[in-house]
Design a protein around this motif. Structure first.
Motif, PDB file in Angstrom:
ATOM      1  N   SER A 170      40.473  36.992  51.459  1.00  0.00           N
ATOM      2  CA  SER A 170      41.608  37.911  51.503  1.00  0.00           C
ATOM      3  C   SER A 170      42.782  37.414  52.327  1.00  0.00           C
ATOM      4  N   PHE A 171      43.952  37.544  51.724  1.00  0.00           N
ATOM      5  CA  PHE A 171      45.223  37.242  52.377  1.00  0.00           C
ATOM      6  C   PHE A 171      45.711  38.454  53.167  1.00  0.00           C
ATOM      7  N   SER A 172      45.391  39.658  52.676  1.00  0.00           N
ATOM      8  CA  SER A 172      45.912  40.879  53.286  1.00  0.00           C
ATOM      9  C   SER A 172      44.806  41.924  53.395  1.00  0.00           C
ATOM     10  N   ARG A 173      45.133  43.041  54.028  1.00  0.00           N
ATOM     11  CA  ARG A 173      44.209  44.166  54.187  1.00  0.00           C
ATOM     12  C   ARG A 173      44.773  45.352  53.431  1.00  0.00           C
ATOM     13  N   PRO A 174      44.198  45.737  52.316  1.00  0.00           N
ATOM     14  CA  PRO A 174      43.132  45.073  51.581  1.00  0.00           C
ATOM     15  C   PRO A 174      43.714  44.075  50.584  1.00  0.00           C
ATOM     16  N   HIS A 175      42.887  43.192  50.124  1.00  0.00           N
ATOM     17  CA  HIS A 175      43.238  42.263  49.047  1.00  0.00           C
ATOM     18  C   HIS A 175      42.180  42.491  47.975  1.00  0.00           C
ATOM     19  N   LEU A 176      42.617  42.898  46.806  1.00  0.00           N
ATOM     20  CA  LEU A 176      41.702  43.311  45.748  1.00  0.00           C
ATOM     21  C   LEU A 176      41.828  42.402  44.532  1.00  0.00           C
ATOM     22  N   MET A 177      40.821  42.455  43.673  1.00  0.00           N
ATOM     23  CA  MET A 177      40.849  41.741  42.398  1.00  0.00           C
ATOM     24  C   MET A 177      40.541  42.731  41.286  1.00  0.00           C
ATOM     25  N   LEU A 178      41.284  42.654  40.210  1.00  0.00           N
ATOM     26  CA  LEU A 178      41.063  43.479  39.031  1.00  0.00           C
ATOM     27  C   LEU A 178      40.511  42.566  37.951  1.00  0.00           C
ATOM     28  N   LEU A 179      39.201  42.643  37.707  1.00  0.00           N
ATOM     29  CA  LEU A 179      38.529  41.789  36.730  1.00  0.00           C
ATOM     30  C   LEU A 179      38.318  42.524  35.421  1.00  0.00           C
ATOM     31  N   THR A 180      38.348  41.780  34.321  1.00  0.00           N
ATOM     32  CA  THR A 180      37.983  42.368  33.036  1.00  0.00           C
ATOM     33  C   THR A 180      36.490  42.673  33.063  1.00  0.00           C
ATOM     34  N   LEU A 181      36.088  43.763  32.434  1.00  0.00           N
ATOM     35  CA  LEU A 181      34.652  44.055  32.343  1.00  0.00           C
ATOM     36  C   LEU A 181      33.932  42.995  31.521  1.00  0.00           C
ATOM     37  N   ASP A 182      34.646  42.390  30.581  1.00  0.00           N
ATOM     38  CA  ASP A 182      34.085  41.332  29.752  1.00  0.00           C
ATOM     39  C   ASP A 182      34.115  40.030  30.550  1.00  0.00           C
ATOM     40  N   GLY A 183      32.955  39.582  31.025  1.00  0.00           N
ATOM     41  CA  GLY A 183      32.851  38.365  31.823  1.00  0.00           C
ATOM     42  C   GLY A 183      33.134  37.091  31.064  1.00  0.00           C
ATOM     43  N   HIS A 184      33.306  37.181  29.753  1.00  0.00           N
ATOM     44  CA  HIS A 184      33.621  35.999  28.948  1.00  0.00           C
ATOM     45  C   HIS A 184      35.124  35.767  28.822  1.00  0.00           C
ATOM     46  N   ARG A 185      35.944  36.728  29.283  1.00  0.00           N
ATOM     47  CA  ARG A 185      37.396  36.535  29.279  1.00  0.00           C
ATOM     48  C   ARG A 185      37.722  35.488  30.336  1.00  0.00           C
ATOM     49  N   ARG A 186      38.687  34.612  30.078  1.00  0.00           N
ATOM     50  CA  ARG A 186      38.968  33.480  30.947  1.00  0.00           C
ATOM     51  C   ARG A 186      40.351  33.543  31.585  1.00  0.00           C
ATOM     52  N   GLN A 187      40.450  32.992  32.770  1.00  0.00           N
ATOM     53  CA  GLN A 187      41.660  33.036  33.577  1.00  0.00           C
ATOM     54  C   GLN A 187      42.818  32.251  32.947  1.00  0.00           C
ATOM     55  N   TYR A 188      42.546  31.352  32.060  1.00  0.00           N
ATOM     56  CA  TYR A 188      43.622  30.605  31.417  1.00  0.00           C
ATOM     57  C   TYR A 188      44.165  31.336  30.187  1.00  0.00           C
ATOM     58  N   GLU A 189      43.568  32.469  29.817  1.00  0.00           N
ATOM     59  CA  GLU A 189      44.087  33.269  28.697  1.00  0.00           C
ATOM     60  C   GLU A 189      45.318  34.045  29.154  1.00  0.00           C
ATOM     61  N   PRO A 190      46.253  34.300  28.237  1.00  0.00           N
ATOM     62  CA  PRO A 190      47.411  35.109  28.620  1.00  0.00           C
ATOM     63  C   PRO A 190      46.988  36.546  28.949  1.00  0.00           C
ATOM     64  N   LEU A 191      47.789  37.190  29.787  1.00  0.00           N
ATOM     65  CA  LEU A 191      47.578  38.613  30.025  1.00  0.00           C
ATOM     66  C   LEU A 191      47.825  39.355  28.723  1.00  0.00           C
ATOM     67  N   ASN A 192      47.113  40.458  28.543  1.00  0.00           N
ATOM     68  CA  ASN A 192      47.344  41.275  27.357  1.00  0.00           C
ATOM     69  C   ASN A 192      47.723  42.689  27.791  1.00  0.00           C
ATOM     70  N   GLU A 193      47.971  43.536  26.820  1.00  0.00           N
ATOM     71  CA  GLU A 193      48.412  44.899  27.112  1.00  0.00           C
ATOM     72  C   GLU A 193      47.382  45.665  27.958  1.00  0.00           C
ATOM     73  N   THR A 194      46.112  45.430  27.707  1.00  0.00           N
ATOM     74  CA  THR A 194      45.056  46.105  28.465  1.00  0.00           C
ATOM     75  C   THR A 194      45.076  45.683  29.930  1.00  0.00           C
ATOM     76  N   ASP A 195      45.292  44.388  30.187  1.00  0.00           N
ATOM     77  CA  ASP A 195      45.375  43.900  31.567  1.00  0.00           C
ATOM     78  C   ASP A 195      46.570  44.515  32.293  1.00  0.00           C
ATOM     79  N   LEU A 196      47.719  44.515  31.615  1.00  0.00           N
ATOM     80  CA  LEU A 196      48.926  45.077  32.225  1.00  0.00           C
ATOM     81  C   LEU A 196      48.774  46.576  32.468  1.00  0.00           C
TER      82      LEU A 196
END
Length: 189
Positions: free
Chosen positions: A96-122
Motif C-alpha cells: 500500500s501507498f496510502s491508507r487505505p489502498h485498495l484493489m478492485l479485481l474482476t471476479l473472473d480470475g482469467h481476465r488479464r491486466q493487459y486487456e483494455p478496461l471495459n464498461e463493467t470495469d469502469l
C-alpha cells in the motif's frame, strides 16, 4: 463506502503484517521527463514481473501451501476482502501507498491486466468513487510497462493525496498537462 469500516479492516491487516504500509514511509520523488514518480518503501516489495507469486505472510510459518485463489488468478484475496459485487471484488492492497489502498479485481480470475478496461470495469470503479466519503482516485496499470505486477485484471483505488502524483492533471481547462505522460490516460472529476 463506509470509510471507517474500511480503515478499521485496513489497519488490522497492517497490524498483523499482511498489508505493507508505513505512514512514515519515505517517498522518493523522481522526475522522469516531467512526470513525477513516487516509489515508497511499501511498494519496493512488489513483485517486478506478473508471473512472480506472492506468498501469504499469514501462512509463512504455518506451512508451505499456497493461499486460496480464484480459478485463473495469481492474487489471493482470502482475508483481504472489503466488498463484493456481481462483477468485482474490492480488497486491501498488500503493498500500500496510502491508507487505505485498495484493489478492485474482476471476479473472473482469467481476465488479464493487459486487456483494455471495459464498461463493467469502469462501472465498478465509478460505483466505488461515488460511494466514497472523501475524494478517491482509481487507476489502471495496464501491462508490465504500465506498472502492472500481477496478471489478474484489477484497478487500484486510493484516497487522492494532496500534491500528489496526479497533480499533473490540474492544468487550466482545455490545456494539456505540462508533463509528457507516455501512456493513454483520462480523468473526470
Amino acid at each position: 463506502m463506509e470509510e471507517s469500516l474500511i480503515l478499521s479492516k485496513f489497519d488490522r491487516l497492517v497490524e498483523f503484517g499482511l498489508v505493507l504500509y508505513d505512514d512514515k514511509q519515505q517517498i522518493i520523488e523522481h522526475i522522469d521527463d516531467g512526470l513525477k514518480v513516487l516509489p515508497t518503501s511499501s511498494t519496493m516489495f512488489q513483485p517486478e514481473h506478473p508471473l512472480t507469486t506472492i506468498p501469504n505472510p499469514s501462512q509463512a510459518h504455518a506451512d508451505t501451501q499456497e493461499p486460496d485463489r480464484r480459478d485463473g488468478s495469481d492474487i489471493s484475496t482470502t482475508g483481504f476482502e472489503i466488498a463484493t459485487t456481481d462483477t468485482h471484488i474490492l480488497i486491501a492492497n498488500k503493498f500500500s501507498f496510502s491508507r487505505p489502498h485498495l484493489m478492485l479485481l474482476t471476479l473472473d480470475g482469467h481476465r488479464r491486466q493487459y486487456e483494455p478496461l471495459n464498461e463493467t470495469d469502469l462501472d465498478g470503479a465509478w460505483r466505488i468513487l461515488n460511494a466514497a466519503e472523501t475524494d478517491y482516485v482509481a487507476f489502471y496499470n495496464c501491462g508490465r510497462d504500465g506498472g502492472c505486477s500481477r496478471l489478474h485484471k484489477h484497478l487500484q483505488v486510493m484516497p487522492l493525496p494532496a500534491n500528489s502524483f496526479a497533480a499533473f492533471l490540474d492544468s487550466p481547462e482545455g490545456r494539456e498537462p505540462e508533463a509528457r505522460v507516455p501512456f493513454e490516460w483520462f480523468y473526470r472529476r
